[in-house]
Scaffold this active site. Structure first.
Site, PDB file in Angstrom:
ATOM      1  N   TYR A  30       0.857  -1.173   0.000  1.00 56.93           N
ATOM      2  CA  TYR A  30       0.000   0.000   0.000  1.00 56.93           C
ATOM      3  C   TYR A  30       0.903   1.236   0.000  1.00 56.93           C
ATOM      4  CZ  TYR A  30      -4.081  -2.842   1.445  1.00 56.93           C
ATOM      5  OH  TYR A  30      -5.110  -3.763   1.518  1.00 56.93           O
TER       6      TYR A  30
ATOM      7  N   PHE B 188     -13.553  -3.806  -0.240  1.00 56.62           N
ATOM      8  CA  PHE B 188     -14.531  -3.136  -1.107  1.00 56.62           C
ATOM      9  C   PHE B 188     -15.951  -3.273  -0.566  1.00 56.62           C
ATOM     10  CE2 PHE B 188     -11.645  -3.648  -5.099  1.00 56.62           C
ATOM     11  CZ  PHE B 188     -10.826  -2.641  -4.614  1.00 56.62           C
TER      12      PHE B 188
ATOM     13  N   LEU C 285     -17.529  -1.019   0.764  1.00 51.59           N
ATOM     14  CA  LEU C 285     -18.197   0.225   0.398  1.00 51.59           C
ATOM     15  C   LEU C 285     -18.087   0.501  -1.099  1.00 51.59           C
ATOM     16  CD1 LEU C 285     -17.182   2.554   3.377  1.00 51.59           C
ATOM     17  CD2 LEU C 285     -19.095   0.971   3.157  1.00 51.59           C
TER      18      LEU C 285
ATOM     19  N   GLY D  83     -15.485   0.356  -3.119  1.00 52.90           N
ATOM     20  CA  GLY D  83     -14.111   0.515  -3.574  1.00 52.90           C
ATOM     21  C   GLY D  83     -13.977   1.316  -4.855  1.00 52.90           C
TER      22      GLY D  83
ATOM     23  N   THR E 284     -18.234  -0.244  -7.315  1.00 42.61           N
ATOM     24  CA  THR E 284     -19.646  -0.572  -7.175  1.00 42.61           C
ATOM     25  C   THR E 284     -20.394   0.666  -6.707  1.00 42.61           C
ATOM     26  OG1 THR E 284     -19.115  -2.855  -6.563  1.00 42.61           O
ATOM     27  CG2 THR E 284     -21.327  -2.080  -6.057  1.00 42.61           C
TER      28      THR E 284
END
Length: 317
Positions: A91, A242, A244, A246, A249
């Site tokens: 990350y 994901f 929420l 990501g 969606t």
């Protein structure tokens, strides 16, 4: 739970804040007990609403993150009750790394904080996931996380497979066995898998105990529902990524809006609360680099959805 071993390394670099304007006060129906806890691996108690660090460094390919903002968001997440933090050495943005930011914000780590990381994908300097670590590369990846976070032992390490793809069918046994051996050495406390099928989870469990699964799952993306239920039956934490959307969606679905309006909550809060209600194995780890969005996310732990809400949102799978 995390044990520290070194002094933090200061992060330096340009700053630019990425934030989202939200209604941070919409807490909807409140419960004094909040989202509850989960016994990770049967040995460590973690809250079922944690914090994901992926967005702290900024966008993978820019814009750059803001060090002061990222540190403030992380510390506020802990203040609001996030005792489980999800991160990874891969990350990073062109200027910041999630592990460095966590270390600057939280080192020395309080004993009640559990930090989970992931190994597997290899990213180049442009941010592209160009390969998966071979078995002989995994020790170096684990040691990289140890050094970056400044700890002697990693609380939980997921083996992430398939890079950004899901449902890959290749064996993970040889790679997972390496992590199991590192666990025996004391470098890792608990093991997890990410982006896996039911068959891959079974393969991993035949090698060593699996404490957690991190797969894609959410109220509008319920394809992994059978594995969610399998984890619940086995006492394995299921940690959706994901949850929420990501950015892939759209959470503007009508029934989500209806439930949110019924409770005075945002659709993001409803999506988090739905996962917590969907299965006792689910530990939500929403990530953000915005203080306002963080407040909104953490308030979702007090949102209680009733049977009518759940029926409207669906339980597919």
């Amino acid at each position: 739970m995390t044990s520290s071993s070194a002094e933090p390394t200061p992060d330096s670099g340009p700053t630019s804040t990425t934030s989202t304007t939200v209604n941070a006060t919409a807490t909807a129906t409140n419960s004094a007990s909040g989202p509850g806890d989960f016994e990770l691996g049967g040995t460590v108690t973690i809250p079922r609403l944690g914090f994901g660090a992926m967005q702290l460094p900024g966008r993978w390919s820019g814009p750059a993150g803001d060090t002061a903002n990222a540190v403030a968001v992380t510390r506020r997440a802990v203040e609001l009750g996030a005792r489980y933090i999800d991160t990874a050495a891969f990350y990073f943005s062109p200027t910041h790394r999630a592990n460095d930011l966590l270390r600057e914000a939280l080192y020395p780590y309080a004993p009640e904080i559990t930090i989970a990381t992931k190994v597997g994908p290899l990213r180049d300097e442009n941010g592209e996931m160009y390969a998966e670590a071979r078995p002989d590369q995994l020790r170096a990846e684990v040691e990289r996380n140890l050094a970056d976070l400044g700890v002697d032992t990693l609380d939980l390490v997921h083996l992430r497979v398939g890079r950004l793809r899901g449902g890959a069918v290749e064996s993970l046994g040889e790679r997972f066995a390496v992590l199991a051996a590192l666990r025996e050495e004391g470098l890792i406390r608990q093991l997890g898998v990410s982006n896996v099928t039911s068959g891959q989870l079974a393969e991993a469990r035949s090698i060593a105990p699996v404490a957690a699964v991190q797969n894609r799952f959410g109220v509008l993306d319920q394809g992994d529902a059978p594995l969610v239920d399998e984890c619940a039956d086995a006492g394995i934490a299921y940690m959706p990524f994901f949850a929420l959307g990501g950015g892939h969606t759209d959470l503007g679905q009508e029934n989500l809006r209806k439930v949110g309006e019924r409770h005075g909550a945002t659709v993001h809060q409803v999506a988090i609360a739905w996962g917590l209600a969907r299965s006792p194995s689910i530990v939500q780890i929403p990530g953000t680099a915005s203080l306002a969005h963080l407040e909104e996310n953490m308030a979702a732990g007090r949102l209680v959805l009733d049977e009518d809400d759940m029926a409207l949102l669906g339980r597919r799978g």
